[in-house]
Design a protein around this motif. Structure first.
Motif, PDB file in Angstrom:
ATOM      1  N   ILE A   1      25.546  18.450  13.382  1.00 33.48           N
ATOM      2  CA  ILE A   1      24.851  17.371  12.662  1.00 33.48           C
ATOM      3  C   ILE A   1      23.702  16.807  13.498  1.00 33.48           C
ATOM      4  N   LYS A   2      23.722  17.054  14.811  1.00 33.01           N
ATOM      5  CA  LYS A   2      22.637  16.558  15.667  1.00 33.01           C
ATOM      6  C   LYS A   2      21.275  17.088  15.226  1.00 33.01           C
ATOM      7  N   GLY A   3      21.248  18.311  14.746  1.00 29.48           N
ATOM      8  CA  GLY A   3      19.976  18.908  14.304  1.00 29.48           C
ATOM      9  C   GLY A   3      19.324  18.119  13.191  1.00 29.48           C
ATOM     10  N   PRO A   4      20.015  17.904  12.048  1.00 32.47           N
ATOM     11  CA  PRO A   4      19.433  17.080  10.970  1.00 32.47           C
ATOM     12  C   PRO A   4      19.125  15.651  11.406  1.00 32.47           C
ATOM     13  N   ALA A   5      19.987  15.106  12.307  1.00 33.36           N
ATOM     14  CA  ALA A   5      19.742  13.740  12.779  1.00 33.36           C
ATOM     15  C   ALA A   5      18.423  13.672  13.546  1.00 33.36           C
ATOM     16  N   GLU A   6      18.212  14.601  14.468  1.00 32.72           N
ATOM     17  CA  GLU A   6      16.951  14.639  15.226  1.00 32.72           C
ATOM     18  C   GLU A   6      15.762  14.885  14.315  1.00 32.72           C
ATOM     19  N   ALA A   7      15.959  15.798  13.353  1.00 34.72           N
ATOM     20  CA  ALA A   7      14.871  16.114  12.428  1.00 34.72           C
ATOM     21  C   ALA A   7      14.478  14.879  11.621  1.00 34.72           C
ATOM     22  N   SER A   8      15.450  14.053  11.264  1.00 32.69           N
ATOM     23  CA  SER A   8      15.146  12.825  10.513  1.00 32.69           C
ATOM     24  C   SER A   8      14.347  11.850  11.371  1.00 32.69           C
ATOM     25  N   VAL A   9      14.741  11.727  12.640  1.00 33.34           N
ATOM     26  CA  VAL A   9      13.993  10.869  13.565  1.00 33.34           C
ATOM     27  C   VAL A   9      12.546  11.343  13.671  1.00 33.34           C
ATOM     28  N   ASP A  10      12.362  12.648  13.842  1.00 29.34           N
ATOM     29  CA  ASP A  10      11.011  13.210  13.981  1.00 29.34           C
ATOM     30  C   ASP A  10      10.196  13.042  12.701  1.00 29.34           C
ATOM     31  N   ALA A  11      10.863  13.211  11.554  1.00 30.76           N
ATOM     32  CA  ALA A  11      10.147  13.101  10.276  1.00 30.76           C
ATOM     33  C   ALA A  11       9.646  11.675  10.063  1.00 30.76           C
ATOM     34  N   VAL A  12      10.496  10.692  10.355  1.00 30.07           N
ATOM     35  CA  VAL A  12      10.078   9.296  10.207  1.00 30.07           C
ATOM     36  C   VAL A  12       8.967   8.972  11.203  1.00 30.07           C
ATOM     37  N   HIS A  13       9.064   9.509  12.411  1.00 30.59           N
ATOM     38  CA  HIS A  13       8.023   9.304  13.421  1.00 30.59           C
ATOM     39  C   HIS A  13       6.685   9.845  12.919  1.00 30.59           C
ATOM     40  N   ALA A  14       6.710  11.028  12.331  1.00 29.55           N
ATOM     41  CA  ALA A  14       5.468  11.631  11.816  1.00 29.55           C
ATOM     42  C   ALA A  14       4.869  10.774  10.703  1.00 29.55           C
ATOM     43  N   ILE A  15       5.743  10.226   9.846  1.00 29.87           N
ATOM     44  CA  ILE A  15       5.246   9.372   8.757  1.00 29.87           C
ATOM     45  C   ILE A  15       4.626   8.096   9.315  1.00 29.87           C
ATOM     46  N   LEU A  16       5.275   7.503  10.296  1.00 30.20           N
ATOM     47  CA  LEU A  16       4.735   6.281  10.906  1.00 30.20           C
ATOM     48  C   LEU A  16       3.387   6.543  11.569  1.00 30.20           C
ATOM     49  N   LYS A  17       3.241   7.690  12.240  1.00 23.12           N
ATOM     50  CA  LYS A  17       1.946   8.045  12.845  1.00 23.12           C
ATOM     51  C   LYS A  17       0.876   8.203  11.767  1.00 23.12           C
ATOM     52  N   GLU A  18       1.262   8.836  10.670  1.00 24.03           N
ATOM     53  CA  GLU A  18       0.312   9.016   9.575  1.00 24.03           C
ATOM     54  C   GLU A  18      -0.129   7.659   9.016  1.00 24.03           C
ATOM     55  N   LEU A  19       0.817   6.727   8.898  1.00 21.69           N
ATOM     56  CA  LEU A  19       0.485   5.404   8.384  1.00 21.69           C
ATOM     57  C   LEU A  19      -0.392   4.623   9.368  1.00 21.69           C
ATOM     58  N   VAL A  20      -0.194   4.860  10.669  1.00 19.56           N
ATOM     59  CA  VAL A  20      -1.065   4.241  11.676  1.00 19.56           C
ATOM     60  C   VAL A  20      -2.502   4.711  11.487  1.00 19.56           C
ATOM     61  N   HIS A  21      -2.689   6.015  11.331  1.00 17.05           N
ATOM     62  CA  HIS A  21      -4.043   6.559  11.154  1.00 17.05           C
ATOM     63  C   HIS A  21      -4.669   6.061   9.848  1.00 17.05           C
ATOM     64  N   LYS A  22      -3.847   5.988   8.794  1.00 21.37           N
ATOM     65  CA  LYS A  22      -4.361   5.456   7.532  1.00 21.37           C
ATOM     66  C   LYS A  22      -4.795   4.012   7.699  1.00 21.37           C
TER      67      LYS A  22
ATOM     68  N   ARG B   1       0.863  -1.182   0.000  1.00 22.57           N
ATOM     69  CA  ARG B   1       0.000   0.000   0.000  1.00 22.57           C
ATOM     70  C   ARG B   1       0.902   1.235   0.000  1.00 22.57           C
ATOM     71  N   PRO B   2       0.400   2.389  -0.446  1.00 17.87           N
ATOM     72  CA  PRO B   2       1.252   3.588  -0.530  1.00 17.87           C
ATOM     73  C   PRO B   2       1.583   4.177   0.842  1.00 17.87           C
ATOM     74  N   GLY B   3       2.699   4.914   0.904  1.00 19.53           N
ATOM     75  CA  GLY B   3       3.051   5.651   2.119  1.00 19.53           C
ATOM     76  C   GLY B   3       4.442   5.366   2.629  1.00 19.53           C
ATOM     77  N   GLY B   4       4.894   4.107   2.504  1.00 20.89           N
ATOM     78  CA  GLY B   4       6.209   3.748   3.010  1.00 20.89           C
ATOM     79  C   GLY B   4       7.338   4.451   2.279  1.00 20.89           C
ATOM     80  N   ASP B   5       7.092   4.844   1.023  1.00 23.66           N
ATOM     81  CA  ASP B   5       8.128   5.510   0.233  1.00 23.66           C
ATOM     82  C   ASP B   5       8.511   6.872   0.814  1.00 23.66           C
ATOM     83  N   LYS B   6       7.655   7.442   1.627  1.00 26.26           N
ATOM     84  CA  LYS B   6       7.970   8.742   2.233  1.00 26.26           C
ATOM     85  C   LYS B   6       9.160   8.637   3.181  1.00 26.26           C
ATOM     86  N   ILE B   7       9.318   7.465   3.808  1.00 25.92           N
ATOM     87  CA  ILE B   7      10.454   7.270   4.723  1.00 25.92           C
ATOM     88  C   ILE B   7      11.758   7.312   3.929  1.00 25.92           C
TER      89      ILE B   7
END
Length: 609
Positions: free
Chosen positions: A417-438, A353-359
């Motif tokens: 580099i900690k900033g982009p690293a944290e931002a990547s963690v948060d971005a993947v977390h947001a995508i996973l939450k979105e996929l949970v709701h879907k 199903r669509p959505g995983g490609d966002k990660i």
């Protein structure tokens, strides 16, 4: 052909057994699609006597007022030999050979439904009669039309009876048997009046004229029977029923039929019509016509049944399975629904199903872009290099190479580099939450249980939150590891600059000239870029391991552990289905059972015969 009427008989019985009475409801009705013959007449029109003459038995309740208060579906089955008997749909396998007992059971069953009141009910009574003296035929005896309510009945009963009669005869599959007494003006006949309203051309109305022998002397019913007074598509049929005196004397019905034949054959006015008069002829005509109508309706009936089965199965699938009653069943049901949700969630991650490609987009676009925006070259501009190296020397300038300055330049660059690293963690977390709701929205089974839907959603998000924290800790640890130990080989391979970096005889100010500082900045930038390239690969690995892989593996593990501690009452609260949906499911299941049975019945009949 005889099996066609038997087929409809079985379908009608199945309709009543499974709650399809043809009344208005939100469910499809098979009853309305089945051809039938409804007997209509006013009180004292001789309707009951006509039915008894066709059957050849006294079996209907008699008395003053409204005797028939429920539709009676009378199914006649011709047998070659054996004893005559009746069998009720509500008392299967019980044979009534005493027709006085049949009459009593009709009255008792009517009272069971109406509570011994004088009110009426639309729920039919089914009576099958097996006899060598009948033709295969099904008739529906309806309450007699009346103009006045009697004591114990509401004023609305006159209209209630009319509405019930209309509900049967206005359907295009219904053949109307309109019974009218010959000793009354046909213009005032209740049966003819209501039949004309629903069938103005008389295309499905059979006219039956009773009490011909009771007409005033000097009058006859020839004009009516010949269709001159009131024309119908089918010829009128006259009958002569037993008189009240005959009934009181228990005159044999077979003898009454013989006297009826003699009456028409010996009465001059009716001799030319005698061949198509009488209750025996009426039964044969109706049987033959009903068979023809059924045969013509079968293809449409099959199409309707097949289409309706598909629609009912589809709706039943949308409504989901019924709720289990015991704790174990409830727990199993909840876990099965959760597994379906979990499977859908994994399909999103795996690309089904669509959505995983966002990660992947986070790792391929967002992270590299964020690292690029750090602009290490500006951080390692000459003035900043001079400042950090000078500060690193403290009160005593370095002797050979500004090692501490190198370390500070590298550390201050890598820490960003900690900033982009944290931002990547948060971005993947947001995508996973979105996929949970879907996934929750796509899990049909969760839609019928709002509380379980909320609980599963909350549990999944809480798990993702825990995974995010672990992922953030592990990912930032990668950056800190790079800070904690510099790769010595990188610096060993650098070309040595004796004049600028290794000659202690030069003054401190010479060692800090622009060319030397640029060399330091260039070296540090090369090292930081090397580390950046390494982290660009390792940060996604850390995030996938701690978040994506863990979400696929154990998204609802904590929720399952808590479920095991709940009691049946608590589990029941999670399965808080709308009572209306529960009732709808039961109704749909019953109606689906009816249509499947009908499909099987029709398929079993050899139409070629």
């Amino acid at each position: 052909m005889e099996n066609l009427i038997a087929l409809v008989n079985r379908l009608q019985r199945a309709c009543t057994a499974l709650g399809d009475h043809g009344d208005e409801s939100a469910l499809p009705t098979l009853w309305d699609a089945l051809p039938s013959i409804a007997v209509v007449g006013g009180q004292s029109s001789g309707k009951s006597s006509v039915l008894e003459s066709i059957v050849g038995k006294d079996f209907l309740p008699r008395g003053s007022g409204i005797v028939t208060r429920r539709p009676l579906v009378l199914q006649l089955h011709r047998i070659d030999e054996g004893r005559e008997y009746g069998e009720f749909g509500h008392l299967p396998r019980k044979k009534f050979s005493d027709f006085a007992a049949v009459r009593k059971e009709i009255g008792d069953e009517t009272d069971r439904e109406t509570g011994r009141s004088k009110q009426i009910s639309t729920v039919p009574i089914y009576l099958s009669i097996y006899s060598p003296n009948v033709v295969n035929l099904t008739l529906i005896d309806l309450p007699g039309l009346t103009k006045v309510a009697i004591d114990g009945q509401s004023e609305s009963i006159v209209m209630d009876i009319e509405n019930m009669v209309r509900s049967y005869i206005e359907k295009p599959n219904c053949i109307i048997l309109a019974v009218s007494p010959a000793n009354q003006d046909l213009a005032t006949s209740d049966a003819i009046k209501i039949s004309r309203e629903v069938d103005p051309k008389g295309e499905r109305t059979f006219g039956v004229l009773t009490k011909i022998d009771l007409m005033d002397k000097g009058t006859d019913a020839v004009d009516i029977l010949e269709g001159k007074s009131y024309k119908l598509q089918f010829p009128w049929i006259g009958v002569v029923n037993r008189s009240q005196a005959d009934i009181n004397k228990n005159v044999d019905m077979i003898a009454a039929r013989r006297r009826e034949r003699e009456y028409f054959a010996q009465t001059p006015e009716y001799q030319h019509l005698a061949a198509r008069m009488g209750s025996e002829h009426l039964g044969k005509v109706l049987s033959k016509h009903l068979e023809a109508v059924i045969k013509s309706r079968i293809p449409g009936l099959q199409s309707l049944i097949n289409k309706t089965i598909i629609e009912l199965e589809s709706e039943l699938s949308r409504l989901g399975k019924p709720i289990a009653t015991d704790a174990g069943g409830k727990l199993y049901m909840i876990m099965e629904i959760c597994r379906i949700f979990d499977g859908i969630f994994k399909e999103h991650l795996d690309g089904v199903r669509p959505g995983g490609d966002k990660i992947y987009s986070v790792f391929d676009n967002q992270l590299p872009g964020a690292l690029k925006r750090l602009q290490f070259d500006k951080h390692l501009a000459m003035e900043n290099v001079r400042k950090l190296i000078t500060e690193a020397d403290g009160y005593q300038p370095h002797l050979i190479a500004p090692e501490q300055g190198y370390r500070r330049l590298i550390e201050t660059a890598l820490i960003t580099i900690k900033g982009p690293a944290e931002a990547s963690v948060d971005a993947v977390h947001a995508i996973l939450k979105e996929l949970v709701h879907k996934s929750i929205n796509e899990t049909v089974e969760l839609k019928q249980y709002p509380s379980l839907r909320v609980e599963v959603g909350n549990a999944a998000v809480e798990s993702l939150d825990r995974m995010k924290e672990e992922s953030k800790r592990a990912t930032l640890q990668l950056v800190e590891m790079e800070n904690s130990y510099l790769t010595v080989d990188f610096f060993r391979k650098l070309p040595q600059d004796v004049e600028k970096g290794g000659n202690p005889t030069h003054s401190v100010f010479d060692r800090y000239n622009d060319s030397y500082l640029r060399r330091i900045g260039s070296t540090v930038l090369s090292y930081v870029n090397m580390v950046c390239a390494s982290l660009r690969n390792s940060i996604p690995k850390s995030i996938v391991y701690c978040q994506v892989r863990e979400a696929k593996r154990s998204l609802l593990d904590h929720f399952f552990a808590e479920l095991g501690k709940k009691e049946a009452r608590q589990l029941g609260k999670l399965l808080d289905e709308d009572p209306a949906i529960m009732q709808r499911r039961v109704s749909i299941a019953k109606r689906l059972e009816l249509y499947r049975a009908a499909q099987s019945e029709i398929d079993s009949v050899a139409w070629s015969k």
